[in-house]
Design a protein around this motif. Structure first.
Motif, PDB file in Angstrom:
ATOM      1  N   VAL A   1      26.995  -1.857  23.896  1.00  0.00           N
ATOM      2  CA  VAL A   1      26.121  -1.679  22.727  1.00  0.00           C
ATOM      3  C   VAL A   1      25.001  -0.699  23.044  1.00  0.00           C
ATOM      4  O   VAL A   1      24.673   0.178  22.224  1.00  0.00           O
ATOM      5  CB  VAL A   1      25.538  -3.039  22.284  1.00  0.00           C
ATOM      6  CG1 VAL A   1      24.450  -2.840  21.237  1.00  0.00           C
ATOM      7  CG2 VAL A   1      26.638  -3.933  21.741  1.00  0.00           C
ATOM      8  N   VAL A   2      24.405  -0.833  24.228  1.00  0.00           N
ATOM      9  CA  VAL A   2      23.316   0.065  24.625  1.00  0.00           C
ATOM     10  C   VAL A   2      23.815   1.500  24.735  1.00  0.00           C
ATOM     11  O   VAL A   2      23.143   2.442  24.288  1.00  0.00           O
ATOM     12  CB  VAL A   2      22.703  -0.389  25.960  1.00  0.00           C
ATOM     13  CG1 VAL A   2      21.735   0.673  26.501  1.00  0.00           C
ATOM     14  CG2 VAL A   2      21.965  -1.706  25.779  1.00  0.00           C
ATOM     15  N   LEU A   3      24.999   1.684  25.320  1.00  0.00           N
ATOM     16  CA  LEU A   3      25.545   3.036  25.482  1.00  0.00           C
ATOM     17  C   LEU A   3      25.786   3.703  24.134  1.00  0.00           C
ATOM     18  O   LEU A   3      25.391   4.859  23.922  1.00  0.00           O
ATOM     19  CB  LEU A   3      26.846   2.973  26.279  1.00  0.00           C
ATOM     20  CG  LEU A   3      27.556   4.317  26.530  1.00  0.00           C
ATOM     21  CD1 LEU A   3      26.659   5.267  27.307  1.00  0.00           C
ATOM     22  CD2 LEU A   3      28.869   4.095  27.276  1.00  0.00           C
ATOM     23  N   LEU A   4      26.400   2.983  23.212  1.00  0.00           N
ATOM     24  CA  LEU A   4      26.700   3.561  21.897  1.00  0.00           C
ATOM     25  C   LEU A   4      25.427   3.741  21.066  1.00  0.00           C
ATOM     26  O   LEU A   4      25.160   4.823  20.543  1.00  0.00           O
ATOM     27  CB  LEU A   4      27.693   2.662  21.151  1.00  0.00           C
ATOM     28  CG  LEU A   4      29.096   2.545  21.766  1.00  0.00           C
ATOM     29  CD1 LEU A   4      29.942   1.559  20.967  1.00  0.00           C
ATOM     30  CD2 LEU A   4      29.771   3.905  21.814  1.00  0.00           C
TER      31      LEU A   4
ATOM     32  N   VAL B   1      23.725   8.000  31.026  1.00  0.00           N
ATOM     33  CA  VAL B   1      24.760   8.671  31.819  1.00  0.00           C
ATOM     34  C   VAL B   1      25.301   7.741  32.903  1.00  0.00           C
ATOM     35  O   VAL B   1      26.483   7.826  33.276  1.00  0.00           O
ATOM     36  CB  VAL B   1      24.193   9.965  32.454  1.00  0.00           C
ATOM     37  CG1 VAL B   1      25.159  10.534  33.492  1.00  0.00           C
ATOM     38  CG2 VAL B   1      23.920  11.010  31.382  1.00  0.00           C
ATOM     39  N   SER B   2      24.461   6.839  33.406  1.00  0.00           N
ATOM     40  CA  SER B   2      24.877   5.930  34.483  1.00  0.00           C
ATOM     41  C   SER B   2      25.654   4.720  33.977  1.00  0.00           C
ATOM     42  O   SER B   2      26.342   4.051  34.757  1.00  0.00           O
ATOM     43  CB  SER B   2      23.648   5.455  35.273  1.00  0.00           C
ATOM     44  OG  SER B   2      22.894   4.512  34.527  1.00  0.00           O
TER      45      SER B   2
ATOM     46  N   PHE C   1      29.549   4.113  34.586  1.00  0.00           N
ATOM     47  CA  PHE C   1      29.893   3.641  35.930  1.00  0.00           C
ATOM     48  C   PHE C   1      29.816   2.111  35.995  1.00  0.00           C
ATOM     49  O   PHE C   1      30.680   1.454  36.585  1.00  0.00           O
ATOM     50  CB  PHE C   1      28.950   4.255  36.965  1.00  0.00           C
ATOM     51  CG  PHE C   1      29.109   5.742  37.135  1.00  0.00           C
ATOM     52  CD1 PHE C   1      30.051   6.255  38.009  1.00  0.00           C
ATOM     53  CD2 PHE C   1      28.324   6.628  36.407  1.00  0.00           C
ATOM     54  CE1 PHE C   1      30.201   7.619  38.179  1.00  0.00           C
ATOM     55  CE2 PHE C   1      28.466   7.993  36.558  1.00  0.00           C
ATOM     56  CZ  PHE C   1      29.411   8.491  37.440  1.00  0.00           C
ATOM     57  N   ARG C   2      28.775   1.557  35.395  1.00  0.00           N
ATOM     58  CA  ARG C   2      28.637   0.104  35.369  1.00  0.00           C
ATOM     59  C   ARG C   2      29.762  -0.535  34.557  1.00  0.00           C
ATOM     60  O   ARG C   2      30.357  -1.544  34.972  1.00  0.00           O
ATOM     61  CB  ARG C   2      27.281  -0.293  34.764  1.00  0.00           C
ATOM     62  CG  ARG C   2      26.102  -0.024  35.688  1.00  0.00           C
ATOM     63  CD  ARG C   2      24.783  -0.482  35.079  1.00  0.00           C
ATOM     64  NE  ARG C   2      23.714  -0.391  36.049  1.00  0.00           N
ATOM     65  CZ  ARG C   2      23.361  -1.357  36.887  1.00  0.00           C
ATOM     66  NH1 ARG C   2      23.997  -2.518  36.849  1.00  0.00           N
ATOM     67  NH2 ARG C   2      22.381  -1.192  37.747  1.00  0.00           N
ATOM     68  N   LEU C   3      30.058   0.022  33.408  1.00  0.00           N
ATOM     69  CA  LEU C   3      31.124  -0.514  32.571  1.00  0.00           C
ATOM     70  C   LEU C   3      32.468  -0.468  33.290  1.00  0.00           C
ATOM     71  O   LEU C   3      33.259  -1.414  33.216  1.00  0.00           O
ATOM     72  CB  LEU C   3      31.191   0.266  31.253  1.00  0.00           C
ATOM     73  CG  LEU C   3      30.065  -0.016  30.253  1.00  0.00           C
ATOM     74  CD1 LEU C   3      30.095   0.991  29.116  1.00  0.00           C
ATOM     75  CD2 LEU C   3      30.190  -1.434  29.702  1.00  0.00           C
ATOM     76  N   SER C   4      32.713   0.620  33.994  1.00  0.00           N
ATOM     77  CA  SER C   4      33.955   0.760  34.751  1.00  0.00           C
ATOM     78  C   SER C   4      34.081  -0.358  35.785  1.00  0.00           C
ATOM     79  O   SER C   4      35.153  -0.955  35.956  1.00  0.00           O
ATOM     80  CB  SER C   4      34.012   2.126  35.440  1.00  0.00           C
ATOM     81  OG  SER C   4      35.102   2.200  36.340  1.00  0.00           O
TER      82      SER C   4
ATOM     83  N   VAL D   1      23.266   4.515  41.121  1.00  0.00           N
ATOM     84  CA  VAL D   1      23.371   3.915  39.794  1.00  0.00           C
ATOM     85  C   VAL D   1      22.530   2.648  39.710  1.00  0.00           C
ATOM     86  O   VAL D   1      21.875   2.381  38.697  1.00  0.00           O
ATOM     87  CB  VAL D   1      24.849   3.612  39.456  1.00  0.00           C
ATOM     88  CG1 VAL D   1      24.956   2.820  38.159  1.00  0.00           C
ATOM     89  CG2 VAL D   1      25.644   4.907  39.357  1.00  0.00           C
ATOM     90  N   SER D   2      22.535   1.860  40.788  1.00  0.00           N
ATOM     91  CA  SER D   2      21.735   0.637  40.815  1.00  0.00           C
ATOM     92  C   SER D   2      20.250   0.954  40.770  1.00  0.00           C
ATOM     93  O   SER D   2      19.470   0.248  40.108  1.00  0.00           O
ATOM     94  CB  SER D   2      22.055  -0.163  42.082  1.00  0.00           C
ATOM     95  OG  SER D   2      21.346  -1.373  42.104  1.00  0.00           O
TER      96      SER D   2
END
Length: 295
Positions: free
Chosen positions: A34-37, A75-76, A79-82, A99-100
């Motif tokens: 949700v945050v990404l979109l 942008v990061s 990677f977390r979703l993956s 990323v962390s």
């Protein structure tokens, strides 16, 4: 063979109470998705609006800095979703630490810029600062100072210190640097950040509430017709974002540090990851402005 290794690692992870289980991963995937979109839509739309208006105001410059911070975090997030979808980190230890670290760097720098907007408007309200005295180049200098100090802190603390234990590189996992909290210096650092943030939020919240009530009493009933009232409401909105997104993480952090134990309290690690994910919801702030929730 690779598929068998991945399945074995996944099964082992699910048996490990300190690792994010299926329910935890579902929550994190939902929040980050949700945050990404929403964050991307808000950042792009707000950027276009600011470009068309070509505003030279100080607040606009600070908002531009927040947009840059949001963009770096967004942008990061893939990677977390993956990682939470595949249950395996495939990008190496360096990328994991980067990323962390970004999520914490984003949280604290965004907090600083939010506070800068709030304090600036309060100073103008209390006649301690005239907007004419604060020109665009002042905002540029302030932004550069914040970025430089923030980058040094980010580099020296979050990136070069967290996650350097050799055991982290021996597993295909990520975002599990909680073992560092066994070090006294990091416990002190965490408590210091919690005290600073909480004290700042409570102080600004009391002052901002008092200002809004005073303006409401003086300007009633035509509140929204006055620019000064609208400006203070926008500041209060930023305070609410801090309270909703940042305060829960820091409040839980106290409990986490005091009760964390890898063997007995490992479920707290799962809750901690969820509270960390909540901090990214602040990226939806621009979507609120664009969508008209805050005018």
């Amino acid at each position: 063979m690779e598929s068998m290794n991945t399945t074995t690692l996944s099964n082992a992870s699910n048996r490990d109470p300190g690792h994010c289980d299926a329910h935890c991963r579902t929550i994190l995937i939902t929040v980050y998705g949700v945050v990404l979109l929403g964050g991307t839509a808000g950042a792009v739309t707000m950027s276009c609006m600011m470009f068309k208006r070509n505003s030279q105001s100080v607040v606009a410059m600070i908002v531009l800095n927040i947009l840059v911070l949001h963009s770096i975090l967004l942008v990061s997030l893939p990677f977390r979703l993956s990682y939470y979808v595949l249950v395996v980190w495939e990008f190496g230890t360096f990328t994991c630490r980067l990323v962390s670290s970004i999520i914490y760097g984003h949280m604290y720098l965004t907090f600083v810029f939010y506070v800068a907007i709030i304090i600036l408007r309060l100073l103008i309200y209390f006649k301690k600062l005239q907007m004419q005295q604060f020109q665009k180049h002042h905002a540029v200098v302030l932004s550069i100072i914040i970025w430089m100090v923030g980058s040094v802190i980010f580099l020296l603390i979050f990136f070069l210190q967290y996650g350097i234990d050799p055991s982290y590189s021996e597993q295909q996992r990520c975002f599990e640097f909680y073992k560092d909290l066994n070090r006294r210096e990091f416990i002190t650092l965490n408590y210091s950040m919690i005290v600073i943030l909480m004290t700042t939020v409570v102080t600004l919240f009391l002052i901002q509430t008092g200002v809004i009530l005073q303006l409401a009493k003086a300007l009633w009933p035509d509140l929204w017709a006055h620019q000064e009232y609208r400006a203070q409401i926008k500041s209060f909105f930023f305070l609410l974002v801090i309270v909703v997104c940042f305060v829960p993480h820091h409040a839980f952090r106290v409990h986490f540090i005091q009760n964390y134990s890898q063997r007995e309290k490992s479920e707290l690690i799962l809750y901690n990851e969820i509270f960390v994910a909540l901090t990214t919801v602040c990226c939806l702030d621009m979507l609120c402005f664009v969508g008209g929730i805050i005018h």
